[in-house]
Design a protein around this motif. Structure first.
Motif: not given
Length: 76
Positions: A5-6, A13-15
């Motif tokens: 999941r996000w 990693q999100q960036a």
């Protein structure tokens, strides 16, 4: 393997995912704008083909920039 999941991703990693998405959308927008402005005589192949290929992540817009455009004639 369980789905990630996000919230499972690190902030780095999100960036990276957000930056990659922004770059992809920017490249595609540039291709679509260029195709709408450029005369068909200055495009190698059918414009509709390049529009469809622009939706292929990164490869489509880069291929259009490298292979699909003919140079614009000099203004003078």
């Amino acid at each position: 393997m369980a789905k990630r999941r996000w919230s499972d991703l690190s902030s780095g990693q999100q960036a990276a995912a957000v930056v990659g998405g922004v770059v992809q959308v920017g490249l595609q927008a540039a291709v679509l704008w260029d195709l709408s402005q450029r005369p068909a005589e200055q495009v190698r192949g059918p414009k509709a083909m390049w529009v469809a290929l622009s939706f292929v992540n990164f490869a489509g817009p880069i291929a259009y920039a490298v292979l699909g455009r003919q140079p614009r004639p000099a203004p003078w």
